[in-house]
Design a protein around this motif. Sequence first.
Motif, mmCIF file in Angstrom:
data_model
loop_
_atom_site.group_PDB
_atom_site.id
_atom_site.type_symbol
_atom_site.label_atom_id
_atom_site.label_comp_id
_atom_site.label_asym_id
_atom_site.label_seq_id
_atom_site.Cartn_x
_atom_site.Cartn_y
_atom_site.Cartn_z
ATOM 1 N N ARG A 52 35.788 52.087 30.459
ATOM 2 C CA ARG A 52 34.887 51.844 31.594
ATOM 3 C C ARG A 52 34.228 50.280 31.739
ATOM 4 N NH1 ARG A 52 36.960 54.273 34.661
ATOM 5 N NH2 ARG A 52 35.118 53.776 36.218
ATOM 6 N N THR A 53 34.252 49.626 30.537
ATOM 7 C CA THR A 53 33.748 48.546 30.425
ATOM 8 C C THR A 53 34.576 47.329 31.422
ATOM 9 O OG1 THR A 53 33.008 48.587 28.237
ATOM 10 C CG2 THR A 53 32.989 46.573 28.976
ATOM 11 N N LYS A 54 33.834 46.716 32.066
ATOM 12 C CA LYS A 54 34.517 45.749 32.965
ATOM 13 C C LYS A 54 33.871 44.380 32.927
ATOM 14 C CE LYS A 54 35.648 49.284 36.294
ATOM 15 N NZ LYS A 54 37.040 49.245 35.597
ATOM 16 N N GLU A 55 34.426 43.203 32.712
ATOM 17 C CA GLU A 55 33.928 42.006 32.460
ATOM 18 C C GLU A 55 34.853 40.955 33.490
ATOM 19 O OE1 GLU A 55 32.575 42.304 28.027
ATOM 20 O OE2 GLU A 55 34.537 41.517 28.518
ATOM 21 N N TRP A 56 34.392 40.185 34.345
ATOM 22 C CA TRP A 56 35.091 39.097 35.053
ATOM 23 C C TRP A 56 34.240 37.858 35.256
ATOM 24 C CZ3 TRP A 56 31.942 43.050 36.830
ATOM 25 C CH2 TRP A 56 31.062 42.775 37.984
ATOM 26 N N LEU A 68 39.764 27.321 47.179
ATOM 27 C CA LEU A 68 40.637 27.818 46.134
ATOM 28 C C LEU A 68 39.527 28.957 45.551
ATOM 29 C CD1 LEU A 68 42.696 27.358 43.879
ATOM 30 C CD2 LEU A 68 41.128 26.117 42.521
ATOM 31 N N ALA A 69 40.256 30.109 45.094
ATOM 32 C CA ALA A 69 39.410 31.218 44.412
ATOM 33 C C ALA A 69 40.299 31.396 43.072
ATOM 34 C CB ALA A 69 39.595 32.285 45.359
ATOM 35 N N LEU A 70 39.735 31.674 41.982
ATOM 36 C CA LEU A 70 40.126 32.118 40.621
ATOM 37 C C LEU A 70 39.508 33.211 39.993
ATOM 38 C CD1 LEU A 70 40.444 28.541 39.206
ATOM 39 C CD2 LEU A 70 42.207 29.625 40.001
ATOM 40 N N THR A 71 40.047 34.042 39.515
ATOM 41 C CA THR A 71 39.681 35.369 38.955
ATOM 42 C C THR A 71 40.459 35.495 37.420
ATOM 43 O OG1 THR A 71 39.499 36.336 41.224
ATOM 44 C CG2 THR A 71 39.322 37.951 39.040
ATOM 45 N N VAL A 72 39.522 35.676 36.693
ATOM 46 C CA VAL A 72 39.963 36.241 35.285
ATOM 47 C C VAL A 72 38.925 37.510 34.854
ATOM 48 C CG1 VAL A 72 39.898 35.695 32.747
ATOM 49 C CG2 VAL A 72 40.520 33.865 34.383
ATOM 50 N N ALA A 73 39.725 38.638 34.534
ATOM 51 C CA ALA A 73 38.757 39.808 34.504
ATOM 52 C C ALA A 73 39.336 40.540 33.467
ATOM 53 C CB ALA A 73 38.766 40.568 35.892
ATOM 54 N N ASP A 74 38.703 41.301 32.612
ATOM 55 C CA ASP A 74 39.014 42.057 31.363
ATOM 56 C C ASP A 74 38.369 43.431 31.862
ATOM 57 O OD1 ASP A 74 39.242 43.847 29.236
ATOM 58 O OD2 ASP A 74 39.157 42.164 27.832
ATOM 59 N N ASN A 75 39.241 44.564 32.265
ATOM 60 C CA ASN A 75 38.789 45.599 32.607
ATOM 61 C C ASN A 75 38.962 46.887 31.795
ATOM 62 O OD1 ASN A 75 37.656 44.519 35.062
ATOM 63 N ND2 ASN A 75 39.527 44.619 36.203
ATOM 64 N N GLY A 79 43.924 43.718 32.221
ATOM 65 C CA GLY A 79 43.647 42.401 32.600
ATOM 66 C C GLY A 79 44.023 42.051 33.718
ATOM 67 N N PHE A 80 43.328 41.095 34.412
ATOM 68 C CA PHE A 80 43.840 40.549 35.903
ATOM 69 C C PHE A 80 43.462 39.024 35.674
ATOM 70 C CE2 PHE A 80 42.825 39.868 40.261
ATOM 71 C CZ PHE A 80 44.183 40.189 40.674
ATOM 72 N N LEU A 81 44.493 38.289 36.145
ATOM 73 C CA LEU A 81 44.444 36.778 36.494
ATOM 74 C C LEU A 81 44.713 36.519 37.916
ATOM 75 C CD1 LEU A 81 46.023 35.251 33.309
ATOM 76 C CD2 LEU A 81 43.756 35.844 33.540
ATOM 77 N N ALA A 82 43.994 35.809 38.668
ATOM 78 C CA ALA A 82 44.599 35.439 39.913
ATOM 79 C C ALA A 82 44.292 34.197 40.427
ATOM 80 C CB ALA A 82 44.133 36.582 40.938
ATOM 81 N N VAL A 83 45.074 33.717 41.412
ATOM 82 C CA VAL A 83 44.701 32.356 42.130
ATOM 83 C C VAL A 83 45.057 32.555 43.641
ATOM 84 C CG1 VAL A 83 46.666 31.255 41.575
ATOM 85 C CG2 VAL A 83 45.056 29.748 42.321
ATOM 86 N N THR A 84 44.200 32.126 44.356
ATOM 87 C CA THR A 84 44.351 32.246 45.966
ATOM 88 C C THR A 84 44.042 30.952 46.497
ATOM 89 O OG1 THR A 84 43.724 34.490 45.912
ATOM 90 C CG2 THR A 84 43.735 33.457 48.181
ATOM 91 N N TRP A 85 45.032 30.235 47.339
ATOM 92 C CA TRP A 85 44.888 29.245 48.145
ATOM 93 C C TRP A 85 44.655 29.444 49.460
ATOM 94 C CZ3 TRP A 85 43.417 24.451 47.482
ATOM 95 C CH2 TRP A 85 43.491 23.446 48.324
ATOM 96 N N LEU A 86 43.695 28.959 50.078
ATOM 97 C CA LEU A 86 43.067 29.269 51.376
ATOM 98 C C LEU A 86 43.237 28.342 52.318
ATOM 99 C CD1 LEU A 86 40.077 30.804 50.042
ATOM 100 C CD2 LEU A 86 41.654 32.423 51.294
ATOM 101 N N ASP A 87 44.063 28.328 53.446
ATOM 102 C CA ASP A 87 44.150 27.404 54.541
ATOM 103 C C ASP A 87 43.426 27.822 55.611
ATOM 104 O OD1 ASP A 87 45.153 25.884 56.495
ATOM 105 O OD2 ASP A 87 46.878 24.990 55.288
ATOM 106 N N PHE A 88 42.200 27.330 56.070
ATOM 107 C CA PHE A 88 41.297 27.798 57.231
ATOM 108 C C PHE A 88 42.387 27.275 58.485
ATOM 109 C CE2 PHE A 88 37.971 27.743 53.703
ATOM 110 C CZ PHE A 88 38.216 28.957 53.426
#
Length: 350
Positions: A52-56, A68-75, A79-88
């Motif tokens: 149940r422990t979640k760290e991000w 730019l959005a970046l995620t590092v998470a240990d659930n 585990g989850f790594l993500a990068v998102t590029w946003l073009d408005f």
Amino acid sequence: MEGSQAAGVGLSQQRLPSGDLLDARGRLRARGYATREVCKYVRSAVKAWPLRTKEWDYYCVLTDRYGLALTVADNDYLGFLAVTWLDFEKRSFVSEEALLPFPLGGMDMPASADRGDVECSDAKLEIAYRHVDGGREISVSAPGFANGQGLSGKLFLEQPPMDRMTIATPFAGAPRSFYYNQKINCLRARGAVAVGTQSFAFEPDSAFGVLDWGRGAWTYDNTWYWASASGIAEGRVFGFNLGYGFGDTSAATENMLFVDGRAHKLSDVEFHMPPGAPDSAPWRFTGSDNRLDLKFTPILDRASRANIGIVESDQHQVFGRFNGYVVLDDGARLSVENLIGFAEKVRNRW
């Protein structure tokens, strides 16, 4: 509008004292909010059910044109790594993600938002967060991003002495579950991100980041609402954090304004969402005592959904522009014009 949601009750606005976050039984020693990191989080002190422990750590850095959005998470179990590029301008986004099975704390997420670096990678993604003199450095490399175009970048986020939103929240009926969260707004950004053959500059007069730092042990089914923006309002560095959904927020809300590095605490804020899709019409945010009234006009919805039996996630992070006003602690009214930011509704069963 339909879909109105109150962003917490929190009339007492209880201050969070310094000390250990959890007691010997793994329960929160206190609940409430602060404007700095006041509690010591220790992963080994968590006594919730296994997995149940979640760290991000989540960073989002925006300009008027792109972000730019970046995620590092240990659930625990994932585990989850993500990068998102946003073009408005194109109203589009591209993401690259990597899943790491059963890290169980092996991603070494720091126990503090102010100390400890993060370096995680797999075959598709490398993400690093480092503390450096005067602020933070975030870097990313994703060679296969956008069907092989590739993405890489490094940004310095300036962090002078400044307030932040810190909150410790329990969950009703689950005494060993908790949510310890820090949001650090108004981080001026400098650097560049390359997407394919194009390079995109981030300049500190027009690019601002936010850190969402979370540690906790959640209950299984949660829906949360969050809105955030950072930039310039009437020539002053301005940002806000609005939200609710995690647990029992009767001790304090996470609603807070930031002006020139100083926090201004809000109590209730209501999210007025459109009746259709989250990006189908403007949202409105209103505060108790008339301290906030903002219209949010969507640009794009960074939507994602996954359903694999007992694990389900339905996420809508809508990026757009805020217009309206806020009222500071001294009664001064500050106008907000075309401030880029986001508002989201997320439901997770995990």
